[in-house]
Design a protein around this motif. Sequence first.
Motif, PDB file in Angstrom:
ATOM      1  N   GLY A  54       0.819  -1.219   0.000  1.00  0.00           N
ATOM      2  CA  GLY A  54       0.000   0.000   0.000  1.00  0.00           C
ATOM      3  C   GLY A  54       0.850   1.265   0.000  1.00  0.00           C
ATOM      4  O   GLY A  54       0.416   2.326  -0.485  1.00  0.00           O
ATOM      5  N   ARG A  55       2.064   1.164   0.529  1.00  0.00           N
ATOM      6  CA  ARG A  55       2.955   2.340   0.598  1.00  0.00           C
ATOM      7  C   ARG A  55       3.306   2.865  -0.783  1.00  0.00           C
ATOM      8  O   ARG A  55       3.659   4.025  -0.950  1.00  0.00           O
ATOM      9  N   LYS A  56       3.199   1.963  -1.774  1.00  0.00           N
ATOM     10  CA  LYS A  56       3.540   2.390  -3.146  1.00  0.00           C
ATOM     11  C   LYS A  56       2.633   3.528  -3.613  1.00  0.00           C
ATOM     12  O   LYS A  56       3.030   4.355  -4.412  1.00  0.00           O
ATOM     13  N   VAL A  61       3.027   8.771  -5.755  1.00  0.00           N
ATOM     14  CA  VAL A  61       2.550  10.163  -5.853  1.00  0.00           C
ATOM     15  C   VAL A  61       3.726  11.111  -5.632  1.00  0.00           C
ATOM     16  O   VAL A  61       3.918  12.074  -6.383  1.00  0.00           O
ATOM     17  N   SER A  62       4.529  10.799  -4.632  1.00  0.00           N
ATOM     18  CA  SER A  62       5.684  11.649  -4.330  1.00  0.00           C
ATOM     19  C   SER A  62       6.679  11.619  -5.493  1.00  0.00           C
ATOM     20  O   SER A  62       7.241  12.652  -5.866  1.00  0.00           O
ATOM     21  N   ARG A  63       6.882  10.440  -6.065  1.00  0.00           N
ATOM     22  CA  ARG A  63       7.796  10.330  -7.198  1.00  0.00           C
ATOM     23  C   ARG A  63       7.324  11.240  -8.349  1.00  0.00           C
ATOM     24  O   ARG A  63       8.089  12.053  -8.871  1.00  0.00           O
ATOM     25  N   ALA A  64       6.030  11.116  -8.683  1.00  0.00           N
ATOM     26  CA  ALA A  64       5.485  11.876  -9.813  1.00  0.00           C
ATOM     27  C   ALA A  64       5.616  13.382  -9.575  1.00  0.00           C
ATOM     28  O   ALA A  64       6.041  14.137 -10.472  1.00  0.00           O
ATOM     29  N   LEU A  65       5.275  13.822  -8.356  1.00  0.00           N
ATOM     30  CA  LEU A  65       5.313  15.253  -8.062  1.00  0.00           C
ATOM     31  C   LEU A  65       6.745  15.785  -8.112  1.00  0.00           C
ATOM     32  O   LEU A  65       6.994  16.882  -8.617  1.00  0.00           O
ATOM     33  N   ASN A  66       7.675  15.000  -7.614  1.00  0.00           N
ATOM     34  CA  ASN A  66       9.071  15.464  -7.582  1.00  0.00           C
ATOM     35  C   ASN A  66       9.742  15.395  -8.947  1.00  0.00           C
ATOM     36  O   ASN A  66      10.588  16.230  -9.260  1.00  0.00           O
ATOM     37  N   ASN A  85      12.065   6.032  -2.738  1.00  0.00           N
ATOM     38  CA  ASN A  85      12.784   5.178  -1.782  1.00  0.00           C
ATOM     39  C   ASN A  85      12.634   5.672  -0.354  1.00  0.00           C
ATOM     40  O   ASN A  85      12.503   4.892   0.587  1.00  0.00           O
ATOM     41  N   LYS A  86      12.661   6.993  -0.201  1.00  0.00           N
ATOM     42  CA  LYS A  86      12.571   7.587   1.132  1.00  0.00           C
ATOM     43  C   LYS A  86      11.241   7.181   1.801  1.00  0.00           C
ATOM     44  O   LYS A  86      11.207   6.804   2.966  1.00  0.00           O
TER      45      LYS A  86
END
Length: 187
Positions: A54-56, A61-66, A85-86
């Motif tokens: 579920g953490r994915k 979302v964080s990956r896409a935004l960054n 990864n963080k």
Amino acid sequence: MELSKIIMERRSVHVFEDRPVSVELVKEMLDTAVWVPNHKMTQPWRFVLVHGEGRKRIAEVSRALNERRERDPEKAKEIGQKFYNKLMAVPMFLLVVMKEHSHPVVREEDYASVSCLIHNFSLLSWEQGLGLVWETYPLLHEPSFREALGIGQGEKIVGSLHVGYPAKVPSAQPRIPAEQLLTVIEA
Ligand SMILES: Cc1cc2nc3c(=O)[nH]c(=O)nc-3n(C[C@H](O)[C@H](O)[C@H](O)COP(=O)(O)O)c2cc1C
């Protein structure tokens, strides 16, 4: 452990062991944590627990935004992966969500209650050898993040709690002795 010891020794934990946290234990602790004072008994909270695969949802979302913040595609990929990864290094996310009352006074009092609940949960976690940090990062306001976790309109994410077994406990930041801040009126 004595309550005063738990209160003073609890720290915000940012680095966790790669070890899962029992959902059953979290449910039990939440059931205790909700015994907070709550004006008019609005009980305005709910919880979203994210762990395992579920953490994915959060990490993607964080990956896409960054990635979007960087023009160079190679660099963007690298930065995106770093953020992914963080977040995947956090064993469990517990989002504490509050229904935002239309009246500002009720809303403020509800926020106070939810904060008490979070701290109860934090102390109970510490008692169990768990650690957490109460996070309020900008991601919590991103529509894609809220949508991925089913957060509705009129709901405030009061905190994203990163929960796990501490790999590192930071040293305490000193507090101003309460005596220095106390006004006693007795006549
Ligand atoms: C409302 C609230 C929001 C916070 N948001 C963050 C945050 O976004 N990131 C973070 O690293 N710590 C956050 N913290 C944790 C504080 O930084 C931390 O409690 C403080 O540094 C004192 O450290 P201690 O909890 O170990 O005593 C938050 C705490 C509160 C009460």
